[in-house]
Write an enzyme that holds these catalytic residues in place. Structure first.
Site, mmCIF file in Angstrom:
data_model
loop_
_atom_site.group_PDB
_atom_site.id
_atom_site.type_symbol
_atom_site.label_atom_id
_atom_site.label_comp_id
_atom_site.label_asym_id
_atom_site.label_seq_id
_atom_site.Cartn_x
_atom_site.Cartn_y
_atom_site.Cartn_z
ATOM 1 N N ASP A 1 -12.438 -15.817 -0.489
ATOM 2 C CA ASP A 1 -12.461 -15.113 0.804
ATOM 3 C C ASP A 1 -11.164 -14.316 0.957
ATOM 4 O O ASP A 1 -10.786 -13.618 0.038
ATOM 5 C CB ASP A 1 -12.700 -16.109 1.949
ATOM 6 C CG ASP A 1 -13.309 -15.434 3.167
ATOM 7 O OD1 ASP A 1 -13.018 -14.258 3.405
ATOM 8 O OD2 ASP A 1 -14.095 -16.073 3.896
ATOM 9 N N HIS B 1 -12.047 -10.898 -0.299
ATOM 10 C CA HIS B 1 -11.326 -10.047 0.645
ATOM 11 C C HIS B 1 -9.850 -9.971 0.277
ATOM 12 O O HIS B 1 -9.410 -10.574 -0.690
ATOM 13 C CB HIS B 1 -11.508 -10.550 2.076
ATOM 14 C CG HIS B 1 -12.901 -10.340 2.582
ATOM 15 N ND1 HIS B 1 -13.399 -9.109 2.883
ATOM 16 C CD2 HIS B 1 -13.904 -11.209 2.791
ATOM 17 C CE1 HIS B 1 -14.655 -9.222 3.272
ATOM 18 N NE2 HIS B 1 -14.987 -10.489 3.231
#
Ligand SMILES: *[C@@H]1O[C@H](CO)[C@@H](O)[C@H](O)[C@H]1NC(C)=O
Ligand SMILES: *[C@@H]1O[C@H](CO)[C@@H](O)[C@H](O)[C@H]1NC(C)=O
Ligand SMILES: *[C@@H]1O[C@H](CO)[C@@H](O)[C@H](O)[C@H]1NC(C)=O
Ligand SMILES: *[C@@H]1O[C@H](CO)[C@@H](O)[C@H](O)[C@H]1NC(C)=O
Ligand SMILES: *[C@@H]1O[C@H](CO)[C@@H](O)[C@H](O)[C@H]1NC(C)=O
Ligand SMILES: *[C@@H]1O[C@H](CO)[C@@H](O)[C@H](O)[C@H]1NC(C)=O
Length: 340
Positions: free
Chosen positions: A163, A187
């Site tokens: 993430d 991300h």
């Protein structure tokens, strides 16, 4: 007085949580040298801390692998590895709560099932020269999460995970991040998400500089939920290299495609400067602000091109006020002067 403790752990499985200075849990590593008395501590991790399988673990303490609570000037260093063992049943591998003067350096974190390092309610924190390497398929595994933590310096660390590499959450003030290589992963370095369920949250004084983002869905991002209160202010992202990232520069005030509401977190004084590289989608820059507008957005020296020569990279804005200078690519400018 400096108390030096050496923690050498090579634990294949153990039956309880490891909590330092915690209340209800059983295995207390204070005996290895970490003292919860506000004095200095220096704890070395060598060898491997291997997270146990779920069945080996006490039920009442299944959210953190190691929890450090209320320890001042703790230094965690060494060449050790913390292996989360790929099991997805706890939330984070290393949790630091009320640890003022915390230093983490030189550890390798692999295969963690949840956020690897979470720091909350702490001041004066340095995290450097750590390696986080988790497959990007491990959902929601942030590299480092900061919450209500002030004066943080994170530098010189490669992070790839499932993430955000680093998530700067509510109550973070004076955060410096530099020389982070982020990805491959999902991300990048994100402020938020903030304002979920109408929460009032503030993030101020963040500088992210000289970082590289490699193959991710986003690189530098601010994400807030409609309906939130508070503000995000004085944020600088500069000297950034982007390689094949989907949304390199992104302000998302409609997080998770949530429709506009009357209330929103106010975003102002955000600089994106000296950002170079390639995106894989159409949108090099998206500034999707709430109707109350983002103010003082400053885009400067940007050259983000699409890897697809047939599709020039684009820029999209909603209610983004400020100025754009020296933008080579994407073509066009939708940042507007504020109408008074
Ligand atoms: C944290 O440690 C300090 C110093 O030992 C102590 O006075 C304080 O009560 C502790 N705080 C909590 C929340 O346990
Ligand atoms: C962050 O960087 C600024 C400017 O370079 C510096 O003044 C400040 O002391 C740094 N803060 C931390 C916590 O390292
Ligand atoms: C930028 O980061 C790279 C490593 O990621 C480092 O070699 C270089 O010295 C840094 N540059 C500056 C100006 O700090
Ligand atoms: C950050 O620190 C400044 C100066 O002390 C203060 O005015 C501001 O409220 C703080 N912001 C947050 C988010 O804590
Ligand atoms: C950029 O990303 C591509 C695709 O993931 C990868 O093959 C390439 O090695 C990366 N380039 C650099 C400089 O990291
Ligand atoms: C902008 O980036 C493209 C693609 O990387 C490159 O070919 C071009 O020379 C760059 N332009 C400038 C002015 O740096």
């Amino acid at each position: 007085m400096l108390i030096v403790g050496i923690l050498i752990l090579s634990i294949a499985s153990f039956n309880s949580c490891m909590v330092v200075n915690g209340k209800k849990h059983t295995l207390d590593v204070i005996q290895y040298g970490a003292k919860g008395d506000g004095k200095s501590d220096d704890t070395q991790v060598m060898g491997t801390i291997l997270g146990p399988k779920r069945n080996d673990w006490g039920k009442e303490c299944s959210i953190m692998l190691i929890h450090f609570f209320n320890i001042s000037r703790l230094t965690l260093e060494g060449s050790g590895v913390i292996n989360g063992n790929g099991e997805g049943w706890w939330d984070r591998a290393l949790q630091f709560d009320k640890c003022n003067g915390l230093k983490i350096t030189g550890l390798t974190h692999i295969n963690g099932p949840g956020p690897h390092i979470a720091v909350t309610d702490s001041n004066d924190v340095t995290i450097s020269n750590i390696h986080i390497n988790t497959p990007k398929e491990s959902h929601n595994t942030d590299g480092i999460d900061l919450t209500r933590t002030n004066r943080v310096n994170i530098h010189d660390s490669p992070i790839s995970c499932g993430d955000d590499c680093i998530a700067i959450k509510g109550g973070s003030n004076f955060t410096n991040i530099s020389q982070i290589t982020c990805g491959p992963g999902v991300h990048g370095i994100s402020v938020g998400s903030l304002g979920g369920h109408g929460a009032e949250e503030y993030v101020e004084n963040l500088i992210v500089k000289n970082c590289t983002f490699n193959g991710a869905a986003s690189a530098v991002k601010i994400k807030t939920w409609p309906g939130g209160k508070g503000h995000v202010k004085n944020i600088i992202f500069k000297d950034i290299i982007i390689n094949q990232t989907n949304f390199p520069v992104y302000i998302d005030q409609h997080y998770m495609r949530t429709p506009e509401q009357d209330q929103a977190i106010k975003i102002s004084k955000v600089t994106f400067s000296n950002i170079y590289g390639t995106c894989i989608g159409d949108d090099a820059i998206v500034l999707d602000c709430a109707k109350i507008g983002c103010d003082n957005i400053n885009l400067n020296q940007i050259n983000i091109t699409s890897i697809n020569p047939k599709k020039p990279a684009s820029v999209k804005c909603n209610y983004a006020h400020g100025k754009a200078t020296n933008i080579i690519s994407p073509r066009g400018n939708c940042v507007t002067k504020k109408q008074n």
